[in-house]
Design a protein around this motif. Sequence first.
Motif, PDB file in Angstrom:
ATOM      1  N   ASN A  91      22.640   7.899 -39.386  1.00 43.04           N
ATOM      2  CA  ASN A  91      22.680   9.131 -38.604  1.00 43.04           C
ATOM      3  C   ASN A  91      22.712  10.409 -39.430  1.00 43.04           C
ATOM      4  O   ASN A  91      22.690  11.498 -38.874  1.00 43.04           O
ATOM      5  N   ASN A  92      22.784  10.323 -40.763  1.00 44.32           N
ATOM      6  CA  ASN A  92      22.852  11.530 -41.590  1.00 44.32           C
ATOM      7  C   ASN A  92      21.438  11.981 -41.975  1.00 44.32           C
ATOM      8  O   ASN A  92      20.756  11.292 -42.738  1.00 44.32           O
ATOM      9  N   TYR A 146      37.802   6.167 -41.784  1.00 42.71           N
ATOM     10  CA  TYR A 146      36.820   5.095 -41.949  1.00 42.71           C
ATOM     11  C   TYR A 146      36.837   4.127 -40.773  1.00 42.71           C
ATOM     12  O   TYR A 146      37.890   3.830 -40.197  1.00 42.71           O
ATOM     13  N   GLU A 147      35.653   3.634 -40.435  1.00 45.85           N
ATOM     14  CA  GLU A 147      35.495   2.485 -39.552  1.00 45.85           C
ATOM     15  C   GLU A 147      34.542   1.538 -40.269  1.00 45.85           C
ATOM     16  O   GLU A 147      33.342   1.844 -40.432  1.00 45.85           O
ATOM     17  N   TYR A 165      31.173   3.393 -41.358  1.00 46.56           N
ATOM     18  CA  TYR A 165      31.291   4.749 -40.830  1.00 46.56           C
ATOM     19  C   TYR A 165      32.374   5.478 -41.629  1.00 46.56           C
ATOM     20  O   TYR A 165      33.470   4.943 -41.832  1.00 46.56           O
ATOM     21  N   ARG A 166      32.083   6.697 -42.044  1.00 44.18           N
ATOM     22  CA  ARG A 166      33.125   7.551 -42.594  1.00 44.18           C
ATOM     23  C   ARG A 166      32.873   8.980 -42.091  1.00 44.18           C
ATOM     24  O   ARG A 166      31.748   9.470 -42.110  1.00 44.18           O
ATOM     25  N   ILE A 167      33.942   9.607 -41.640  1.00 45.18           N
ATOM     26  CA  ILE A 167      33.857  10.936 -41.057  1.00 45.18           C
ATOM     27  C   ILE A 167      34.894  11.835 -41.729  1.00 45.18           C
ATOM     28  O   ILE A 167      36.040  11.427 -41.931  1.00 45.18           O
ATOM     29  N   SER A 199      30.491  18.184 -42.713  1.00 45.66           N
ATOM     30  CA  SER A 199      29.850  17.061 -42.027  1.00 45.66           C
ATOM     31  C   SER A 199      28.652  16.516 -42.794  1.00 45.66           C
ATOM     32  O   SER A 199      28.147  15.439 -42.451  1.00 45.66           O
ATOM     33  N   ASP A 220      24.696   1.390 -39.543  1.00 43.70           N
ATOM     34  CA  ASP A 220      24.730   0.041 -38.970  1.00 43.70           C
ATOM     35  C   ASP A 220      23.741  -0.817 -39.732  1.00 43.70           C
ATOM     36  O   ASP A 220      22.578  -0.401 -39.948  1.00 43.70           O
ATOM     37  N   LYS A 225      27.230   7.346 -40.818  1.00 41.03           N
ATOM     38  CA  LYS A 225      27.343   6.285 -39.813  1.00 41.03           C
ATOM     39  C   LYS A 225      26.166   5.334 -40.029  1.00 41.03           C
ATOM     40  O   LYS A 225      25.017   5.684 -39.754  1.00 41.03           O
ATOM     41  N   ARG A 229      28.978  -2.576 -40.175  1.00 41.61           N
ATOM     42  CA  ARG A 229      29.068  -1.140 -39.930  1.00 41.61           C
ATOM     43  C   ARG A 229      29.849  -0.460 -41.056  1.00 41.61           C
ATOM     44  O   ARG A 229      30.859  -0.983 -41.524  1.00 41.61           O
ATOM     45  N   ASN A 272      29.339  13.078 -43.776  1.00 37.39           N
ATOM     46  CA  ASN A 272      29.545  12.037 -42.757  1.00 37.39           C
ATOM     47  C   ASN A 272      28.473  10.966 -42.852  1.00 37.39           C
ATOM     48  O   ASN A 272      27.278  11.263 -43.050  1.00 37.39           O
TER      49      ASN A 272
END
Length: 254
Positions: free
Chosen positions: A219-220, A166-167, A174-176, A246, A253, A251, A172, A249
């Motif tokens: 982005n998904n 995670y970020e 984000y998880r990847i 993926s 913002d 992202k 924001r 995933n």
Amino acid sequence: MKKLYVPIIFLALLCFSSCVDIEEHYDFKSDGSCNVAYGFDMSKAVSVLVNLVSDSLKQTPQFSLVKDTTLNFYNAMPDSTQQKMNAAEIELAKSSDLTVNMNLKKSIMKVAINHKAKDAADLKYYLQNVSKIALNSQISALSTGQNNSKTLDAKQMVAGQDYYSYEITPHRFYRIVDKIKFNAFLKKTKSTFMMAKAMLIDMPYKVVLNFAKPIKKLNNPKAVLSADRRSITLVTNMDEVIKNPSVMNLKIDF
């Protein structure tokens, strides 16, 4: 009395953690806080389990319990689990609730874990640790269970679904998917997924994120952005996730 049925709840969750309808909900507030909820609907899987367990188990008081209640997550844990937790884990558990709707005879089993994160850092810590805490609770509960747990080889699910990195900041999310951790998870749970397929149990997965202001970037391509750009919905299933991790995933913002 309330801790008497927690082992039954977590036993079912542990056995069928790959055979449930899973929903994640995030409500980001303008003050930086976020309400996050994990919902697990195991009713379809329980309907299969009822046909597999022995008649003697069906006659036990635990199997006959009917509950529709909300408990503090920490208070719902076995004492043995509480004693092993550090201060940060205790605070996390005490600031979370466990909602249970259970009637095994009617094949109803729904569990939700709810938490209010006060800021981005708190949310990140929660997401990185809640799975471990929940699984530790299940292990303690399982240790007092009967041999019926072996029927479904429940201990294979100990891997858990902690395969995200995670970020998270005030603007924001984000998880990847960490593919190494994800592949390790699949390796340990392969037999359970195969059993779910054999029983024709679907494994849908839904993620909903609501924001206090419009989303700037997403982005998904599979995720659906609402017309007002304040809500994202991602609908998939574990079959698709296994083929393409993926797909989970995100992202964002905002």
